[in-house]
Design a protein around this motif. Structure first.
Motif: not given
Length: 418
Positions: A112-122, A321-325, A327-334, A336-341
């Motif tokens: 629950r402490d991570l909730e703001k990490q994702w888009a609200p609908w996700k 599912t952390a933002p750092e990982q 981001k790596k997945l998008f830049l390497s494999d396209g 798209l993360p569900s995290e606005p940051s």
């Protein structure tokens, strides 16, 4: 959904049996398994995780989409064989939220402490308010992939901004399909009616079921009717290649340049590259999708209760599912993360793809993601949805007209629910 990996049934059965019988710990290390459908791009991340956690050994079990989800249902029913971390695709999440007694509540471990990490609908998809079923991975905000060379041959605009203006909505898309097919009779405009239908449907807040009470509303929901009749109308006019996504026929059609457009979430770009090969480089481009943005695909990492190491499994899911990982997945494999940051990160927004004519895919998909709104999936969505897809296929193979196919789809969906 991503690249589909085919395995024989005996091989899958052996894999599940092996996982069920293998010791939880080996060589002094805690052994974790993570089960995904298709390639999530996790191999390098798992290697990195093992280096950061030398006491953990992680095995990635990869099967195809249907085998994965059917296998999970069996594993949960029998209480054995499930991986420590299991990916579940978004269309199955509603029904597994009803079986939450089979899963660890990730809120117990601090999710629950991570909730703001994702888009609200996700986040809302993976949680029922208090219970957290899963942590979001990717999403499938839509764009439109198109063949610049085929548009040029039809005398249509080829620059991505001009293409977007040509088809701001789906009626304009249908009109363009008719013009394109008339000028280039040897090539179809869309890959399949099903792809057009799905893209339109995913732009609606409700599909087959009511968000208020989960009642079946497909027969009276104008969004479903309009999507079916527009995509079915394109098919009836012979403007689709009748090539269903993820099939060998679709791969061949991509390679042969048999169609000019496909509504594409970010994860589909790698499939187009794989199917098109070097010969397709520079011929494809990406622009905004007709209509409002919709979501097609995306998954969650869950932790079945039957695992021996739920806390360690959660830590692995949280790290992946952390933002750092992401981001790596998008830049390497396209992917798209569900995290606005992440999808608003300057490096992600600036990302281009040389295969697609240096299209600014980061900017296009980030803008699409930012416009996404919740799309309610009923508890029986996975049972009903295929009936409408099969009905569109009957229009494409000329065994039914649009009215007949619609009536059959509604009737068969209602029969499935009974």
């Amino acid at each position: 959904m991503r690249t589909i990996i085919r395995r024989t049934a005996p091989a899958v059965a052996a894999l599940i049996l092996l996982a069920a019988c293998s010791p939880s710990d080996a060589g002094g290390k805690t052994k974790l398994t993570i089960a995904t459908f298709g390639e999530f791009g996790y191999a390098p991340l798992i290697a990195e995780y093992e280096k950061l956690h030398p006491d953990i050994a992680v095995q990635n079990r990869v099967t195809d989409f249907d085998t994965h989800h059917k296998g999970l249902a069996t594993q949960l029913a029998t209480g054995r064989g499930a991986a420590d971390v299991v990916a579940i695709e978004e269309q199955y999440i509603p029904q597994y939220r009803k079986a939450k007694d089979k899963f660890a509540d990730l809120a117990q471990y601090g999710a629950r402490d991570l909730e703001k990490q994702w888009a609200p609908w996700k986040w809302a998809q993976g949680s029922d308010g208090s219970f957290v079923l899963g942590l979001g991975t990717d999403m499938g905000s839509l764009a439109l992939c198109y063949r610049r060379d085929l548009f040029a041959a039809a005398g249509l605009p080829t620059e991505r901004d001009a293409v977007a203006k040509l088809m701001p909505d789906w009626p304009a898309y249908a009109a363009t399909a008719e013009e394109f097919t008339r000028k280039t009779p040897g090539v179809k405009f869309a890959d399949s009616a099903g792809t057009v239908y799905t893209a339109m449907l995913n732009q609606s807040p409700e599909n087959y079921f009511s968000a208020a009470d989960d009642s079946f509303i497909a027969d009276r929901n104008p969004s479903v009717h309009n999507a079916f009749y527009l995509s079915g109308g394109i098919a009836a006019k012979g403007e689709t290649a009748a090539a269903t996504t993820f099939t060998q026929a679709w791969n061949v059609a991509i390679k042969q340049g048999s169609f000019a457009t496909v509504a594409c979430p970010a994860w589909m770009l790698s499939q187009i590259k794989e199917a098109g090969g070097d010969a397709g480089k520079g011929k494809w481009d990406v622009t905004t999708v007709p209509g409002a943005s919709g979501n097609q695909g995306g998954s969650f990492l869950t932790v079945p209760k039957q695992g021996a190491h739920p806390k360690e499994a959660y830590e692995l899911a949280r790290w992946l599912t952390a933002p750092e990982q992401q981001k790596k997945l998008f830049l390497s494999d396209g992917i798209l993360p569900s995290e606005p940051s992440v999808f608003e990160d300057p490096q992600v927004v600036a990302h281009t793809d040389p295969y697609f004519g240096d299209a600014p895919i980061g900017r296009i998909f980030a803008a699409s993601a930012d416009k996404l709104r919740p799309n309610y999936r009923g508890l029986r969505d996975a049972d009903v949805r295929p009936e409408f897809g099969r009905a569109l296929g009957r229009i494409e193979d000329r065994t039914q007209n649009v009215d007949q196919a619609w009536a059959d789809a509604v009737r068969q969906a209602q029969a499935v629910l009974k």
